[in-house]
Motif scaffolding. Sequence first.
Motif, PDB file in Angstrom:
ATOM      1  N   VAL A 152       0.712  -1.089   0.130  1.00  0.00           N
ATOM      2  CA  VAL A 152       0.180  -0.048  -0.033  1.00  0.00           C
ATOM      3  C   VAL A 152       0.958   1.242   0.040  1.00  0.00           C
ATOM      4  O   VAL A 152       0.935   2.123  -0.780  1.00  0.00           O
ATOM      5  N   PRO A 153       1.748   1.501   1.020  1.00  0.00           N
ATOM      6  CA  PRO A 153       2.381   2.842   0.790  1.00  0.00           C
ATOM      7  C   PRO A 153       3.527   2.740  -0.474  1.00  0.00           C
ATOM      8  O   PRO A 153       3.613   3.700  -0.974  1.00  0.00           O
ATOM      9  N   ALA A 154       3.774   1.409  -0.892  1.00  0.00           N
ATOM     10  CA  ALA A 154       4.846   1.559  -2.226  1.00  0.00           C
ATOM     11  C   ALA A 154       3.619   2.291  -3.182  1.00  0.00           C
ATOM     12  O   ALA A 154       4.328   2.765  -4.226  1.00  0.00           O
ATOM     13  N   LEU A 155       2.516   1.550  -3.491  1.00  0.00           N
ATOM     14  CA  LEU A 155       1.626   2.237  -4.598  1.00  0.00           C
ATOM     15  C   LEU A 155       1.398   3.627  -4.241  1.00  0.00           C
ATOM     16  O   LEU A 155       1.248   4.446  -5.216  1.00  0.00           O
ATOM     17  N   VAL A 156       1.354   4.103  -3.076  1.00  0.00           N
ATOM     18  CA  VAL A 156       0.798   5.458  -2.869  1.00  0.00           C
ATOM     19  C   VAL A 156       2.069   6.401  -3.378  1.00  0.00           C
ATOM     20  O   VAL A 156       1.941   7.401  -4.032  1.00  0.00           O
ATOM     21  N   GLN A 157       3.520   5.813  -3.092  1.00  0.00           N
ATOM     22  CA  GLN A 157       4.521   6.743  -3.575  1.00  0.00           C
ATOM     23  C   GLN A 157       4.771   6.492  -5.291  1.00  0.00           C
ATOM     24  O   GLN A 157       4.951   7.575  -5.794  1.00  0.00           O
ATOM     25  N   LEU A 158       4.179   5.440  -5.691  1.00  0.00           N
ATOM     26  CA  LEU A 158       4.680   5.168  -7.145  1.00  0.00           C
ATOM     27  C   LEU A 158       3.449   5.977  -7.586  1.00  0.00           C
ATOM     28  O   LEU A 158       3.788   6.483  -8.872  1.00  0.00           O
ATOM     29  N   LEU A 159       2.264   6.427  -7.186  1.00  0.00           N
ATOM     30  CA  LEU A 159       1.249   7.185  -7.874  1.00  0.00           C
ATOM     31  C   LEU A 159       1.542   8.769  -7.641  1.00  0.00           C
ATOM     32  O   LEU A 159       1.148   9.511  -8.476  1.00  0.00           O
ATOM     33  N   THR A 160       2.036   8.812  -6.271  1.00  0.00           N
ATOM     34  CA  THR A 160       2.356  10.561  -6.233  1.00  0.00           C
ATOM     35  C   THR A 160       3.458  11.173  -6.544  1.00  0.00           C
ATOM     36  O   THR A 160       3.680  12.273  -6.993  1.00  0.00           O
TER      37      THR A 160
END
Length: 207
Positions: A177-185
Motif C-alpha cells: 500500500v505505501p509503495a503504491l501511494v509513493q508510485l502514484l504521487t
Amino acid sequence: GITGAFHYGLQVSIINSPAEYIQSFIRETCLKRYGFSPSAEMMTLMWSFIVSIYSIGGLLGSSSAGYLSVRFGRKKALLLANIPALLGAALMGLSRLCGSFEMIMAGRLFSGVCGGLAQNVHIMYAGECAPRKLRGLIAITASTSIATGKFIGFALGLREVLGVEALWPALLAVNAVPALVQLLTLPFFPDSPRYLLIDRKDKEGCI
C-alpha cells in the motif's frame, strides 16, 4: 520518500504478529514436501533467517543508494525502490497459495532492499528540496514515518484486524500500500535542486 520510511517501520513490526502461523505453515509445507516435520532447533534457525534476511536486504539497498541517487536522481531512485517493495509484497502474499515458505524469505529480502534504499534516498531528497527554514522539520519526517509505520504494523497485527491464521498472507502483503501511494504521487514532485545543478548541470531546472 515518507512512504518509504513508513514501509520500513511497517515491515520491521509486522513480521512479529503472525509468527506462530508462519511457523505452522513451514511445518505443514515441510511435512507435505519432504515427509518430515522440522525440529525445534531447525524451526528456530529458519525463523531467525526469515527475520534477519530483511536486514541483509537493507544493507544491499543502503549500499546502492549512493550510486542510484546520482545515476538516476533522488526522485527516480525513490521510484525504483517501489519495485522490490511490490515484488516482496507479492511474494509474501502468494506464499501460502503457492505452498512455498521460501517465498516469504525472498519477499523479506526484497522488502529490505526497498527499506534500505528508500530510507537513505528519502533523507537526501527531503533535505535538498526543503526550504532552509523548514529543513530541520522536514529531516525528522523519516523518524516520524518509521514510528507511524511501526504503530500501524502492530495495529494491523491484532487478532481483531489481520492477525488471524486466515489473513496472515494479506498482513505480510500490506506493505504494498505505501509503495503504491509513493508510485502514484511521487512523479508529480520536483527533482532535487542539488542533483539538477551538480550532477545534471541544469542551472535553469535547479532555479
